[in-house]
Write a protein that holds these residues in place. Structure first.
Motif, PDB file in Angstrom:
ATOM      1  N   PHE A  42       0.833  -1.197   0.000  1.00  0.00           N
ATOM      2  CA  PHE A  42       0.000   0.000   0.000  1.00  0.00           C
ATOM      3  C   PHE A  42       0.872   1.252   0.000  1.00  0.00           C
ATOM      4  N   ASN A  43       0.255   2.351  -0.361  1.00  0.00           N
ATOM      5  CA  ASN A  43       0.918   3.647  -0.319  1.00  0.00           C
ATOM      6  C   ASN A  43       0.744   4.240   1.072  1.00  0.00           C
ATOM      7  N   LEU A  44       1.832   4.635   1.710  1.00  0.00           N
ATOM      8  CA  LEU A  44       1.779   5.120   3.084  1.00  0.00           C
ATOM      9  C   LEU A  44       0.897   6.359   3.214  1.00  0.00           C
ATOM     10  N   GLU A  45       1.003   7.268   2.257  1.00  0.00           N
ATOM     11  CA  GLU A  45       0.188   8.476   2.326  1.00  0.00           C
ATOM     12  C   GLU A  45      -1.306   8.141   2.257  1.00  0.00           C
ATOM     13  N   GLU A  46      -1.662   7.198   1.387  1.00  0.00           N
ATOM     14  CA  GLU A  46      -3.061   6.773   1.296  1.00  0.00           C
ATOM     15  C   GLU A  46      -3.510   6.134   2.610  1.00  0.00           C
ATOM     16  N   PHE A  47      -2.646   5.302   3.182  1.00  0.00           N
ATOM     17  CA  PHE A  47      -2.961   4.657   4.463  1.00  0.00           C
ATOM     18  C   PHE A  47      -3.254   5.704   5.539  1.00  0.00           C
ATOM     19  N   LEU A  48      -2.394   6.711   5.653  1.00  0.00           N
ATOM     20  CA  LEU A  48      -2.572   7.742   6.679  1.00  0.00           C
ATOM     21  C   LEU A  48      -3.841   8.564   6.441  1.00  0.00           C
ATOM     22  N   LEU A  49      -4.157   8.814   5.182  1.00  0.00           N
ATOM     23  CA  LEU A  49      -5.391   9.542   4.862  1.00  0.00           C
ATOM     24  C   LEU A  49      -6.616   8.734   5.275  1.00  0.00           C
ATOM     25  N   ARG A  50      -6.579   7.427   5.043  1.00  0.00           N
ATOM     26  CA  ARG A  50      -7.700   6.563   5.426  1.00  0.00           C
ATOM     27  C   ARG A  50      -7.844   6.517   6.943  1.00  0.00           C
ATOM     28  N   VAL A  51      -6.733   6.455   7.652  1.00  0.00           N
ATOM     29  CA  VAL A  51      -6.768   6.452   9.117  1.00  0.00           C
ATOM     30  C   VAL A  51      -7.416   7.733   9.620  1.00  0.00           C
ATOM     31  N   ARG A  52      -6.973   8.868   9.102  1.00  0.00           N
ATOM     32  CA  ARG A  52      -7.531  10.151   9.562  1.00  0.00           C
ATOM     33  C   ARG A  52      -9.005  10.273   9.216  1.00  0.00           C
ATOM     34  N   ARG A  53      -9.399   9.773   8.043  1.00  0.00           N
ATOM     35  CA  ARG A  53     -10.810   9.846   7.655  1.00  0.00           C
ATOM     36  C   ARG A  53     -11.676   9.046   8.614  1.00  0.00           C
ATOM     37  N   LEU A  54     -11.213   7.851   8.967  1.00  0.00           N
ATOM     38  CA  LEU A  54     -11.986   7.014   9.887  1.00  0.00           C
ATOM     39  C   LEU A  54     -12.087   7.654  11.275  1.00  0.00           C
ATOM     40  N   LEU A  55     -11.004   8.261  11.734  1.00  0.00           N
ATOM     41  CA  LEU A  55     -11.008   8.864  13.067  1.00  0.00           C
ATOM     42  C   LEU A  55     -11.861  10.127  13.122  1.00  0.00           C
ATOM     43  N   LYS A  56     -12.013  10.795  11.985  1.00  0.00           N
ATOM     44  CA  LYS A  56     -12.802  12.032  11.960  1.00  0.00           C
ATOM     45  C   LYS A  56     -14.304  11.765  11.930  1.00  0.00           C
ATOM     46  N   ARG A  57     -14.666  10.559  11.575  1.00  0.00           N
ATOM     47  CA  ARG A  57     -16.097  10.243  11.502  1.00  0.00           C
ATOM     48  C   ARG A  57     -16.677  10.244  12.909  1.00  0.00           C
ATOM     49  N   SER A  58     -17.696  11.027  13.096  1.00  0.00           N
ATOM     50  CA  SER A  58     -18.319  11.134  14.423  1.00  0.00           C
ATOM     51  C   SER A  58     -19.727  10.561  14.387  1.00  0.00           C
ATOM     52  N   GLY A  59     -20.286  10.327  15.585  1.00  0.00           N
ATOM     53  CA  GLY A  59     -21.644   9.802  15.667  1.00  0.00           C
ATOM     54  C   GLY A  59     -21.750   8.447  15.004  1.00  0.00           C
ATOM     55  N   TRP A  60     -20.792   7.572  15.306  1.00  0.00           N
ATOM     56  CA  TRP A  60     -20.762   6.238  14.678  1.00  0.00           C
ATOM     57  C   TRP A  60     -21.977   5.430  15.109  1.00  0.00           C
ATOM     58  N   GLU A  61     -22.927   5.265  14.176  1.00  0.00           N
ATOM     59  CA  GLU A  61     -24.161   4.582  14.532  1.00  0.00           C
ATOM     60  C   GLU A  61     -24.481   3.390  13.637  1.00  0.00           C
ATOM     61  N   THR A  62     -23.767   3.266  12.541  1.00  0.00           N
ATOM     62  CA  THR A  62     -24.080   2.199  11.601  1.00  0.00           C
ATOM     63  C   THR A  62     -23.656   0.851  12.147  1.00  0.00           C
ATOM     64  N   GLU A  63     -24.583  -0.046  12.301  1.00  0.00           N
ATOM     65  CA  GLU A  63     -24.281  -1.400  12.767  1.00  0.00           C
ATOM     66  C   GLU A  63     -24.292  -2.332  11.569  1.00  0.00           C
ATOM     67  N   LYS A  64     -23.183  -3.027  11.399  1.00  0.00           N
ATOM     68  CA  LYS A  64     -23.067  -3.913  10.249  1.00  0.00           C
ATOM     69  C   LYS A  64     -23.367  -5.346  10.641  1.00  0.00           C
TER      70      LYS A  64
END
Length: 242
Positions: free
Chosen positions: A108-130
Motif C-alpha cells: 500500500f501507499n503510506l500516504e493513502e494509508f494515513l489519509l484513510r486512518v484520519r478519515r476514519l477517526l474524523k467520523r463522528s456519531g458512529w451509529e451504523t451497525e453492520k
C-alpha cells in the motif's frame, strides 16, 4: 502531547511492517500499540481501549476475521481498517460484510494509508451497525431480541423467560449474540471459544458446554430436551427458532 491523542492498535505479525506503521503513525501524533497475534489483539483491545484498529487478516493464534467478529460482538462503533495481502474483491467484500470500515490491500501507499486512518477517526456519531453475515439486518440492533417465551435486553443485561427475570453476565450476553447472529448455523466448540472468548487453544471445551447448560436452564422449558440451544453431534451447537 494533546490530552485527546488518539490511540491506534496495529495488529500485524510481520515485525518490519508493524514497526514501520508504528513509526509513521507516531510521527503523525498518534499513540500506537502493536499486537503480533490475534490473542494479543483481543487482550489489548479490551485493556487499552484504542480509538481505531488496523487489522491484518492472516494472523497466528486467532485469525483476523475471528478477531473482527469477536470485537463486533461487543463494539459496533470502533473503526477497523483491514490491511491485508489478500486483496481480491471477494476478500474485500467479506471483510466489509464482517464489520470492517475500510480495506486496504498490501502493498500500500503510506500516504493513502494515513489519509484513510484520519478519515476514519474524523467520523463522528458512529451509529451504523453492520451485519456479520451477508445480507442480514443486525437482529438485535434495537437492543431487544425475542424467541419463544423469552425476551433479552442486551443493553440492560436483563432477560425474561415468561415472567421469570434473569440477570445475564457480559460473557453470557456475548455468547447469545454470537448464536443469534448465526441462527440456524452449527458452531463448533472451537469456534465458540475462538470468537466468544478470544482463545484458539489451551482452554477446555467444557467451558462452552457449561455455558450452554446455563443458557438452557434460563431459556428452555425442558433443558434436557432443548428447543433452542441444540447439540450437534461431533460438531457443537446450533441456535434455532421460528
Amino acid at each position: 502531547m494533546s490530552e485527546d491523542k488518539k490511540r491506534i492498535l496495529v495488529v500485524e505479525d510481520e515485525k518490519h511492517i508493524a514497526e514501520g506503521l508504528k513509526l509513521s503513525l507516531s510521527l503523525e501524533g498518534f499513540e500506537v500499540e502493536i499486537a503480533s497475534d490475534g490473542g494479543a489483539a483481543m487482550q489489548l483491545w479490551k485493556s487499552w481501549a484504542p480509538d481505531l484498529i488496523v487489522l491484518d487478516i492472516m494472523l497466528p493464534v486467532i485469525d483476523g476475521m475471528a478477531v473482527l467478529k469477536g470485537i463486533r460482538l461487543e463494539d459496533q462503533k470502533i473503526p477497523v481498517l483491514i490491511l491485508s495481502a489478500k486483496g481480491d474483491l471477494e476478500d474485500r467484500i467479506k471483510g466489509l460484510k464482517f464489520g470492517s470500515d475500510d480495506y486496504l490491500a498490501k502493498p500500500f501507499n503510506l500516504e493513502e494509508f494515513l489519509l484513510r486512518v484520519r478519515r476514519l477517526l474524523k467520523r463522528s456519531g458512529w451509529e451504523t451497525e453492520k451485519s456479520m453475515e451477508e445480507g442480514e439486518r443486525n437482529p438485535y440492533e434495537d437492543g431487544i431480541y425475542e424467541f419463544g417465551p423469552n425476551k433479552i435486553d442486551f443493553i440492560s443485561g436483563q432477560a425474561f423467560h415468561g415472567s421469570e427475570k434473569i440477570s445475564l453476565t457480559q460473557q453470557e450476553i456475548k455468547l447469545i449474540k454470537l448464536f443469534v447472529i448465526n441462527k440456524g448455523k452449527p458452531l463448533s466448540r472451537a469456534k465458540l471459544l475462538e470468537i466468544g472468548w478470544g482463545y484458539s487453544r489451551g482452554m477446555s471445551t467444557r467451558t462452552v458446554d457449561n455455558f450452554i447448560v446455563r443458557l438452557r436452564k434460563y431459556f428452555e422449558e425442558d433443558p434436557k430436551n432443548p428447543e433452542y440451544f441444540k447439540s450437534r453431534r461431533s460438531i457443537g451447537y446450533v441456535f434455532e427458532h421460528e
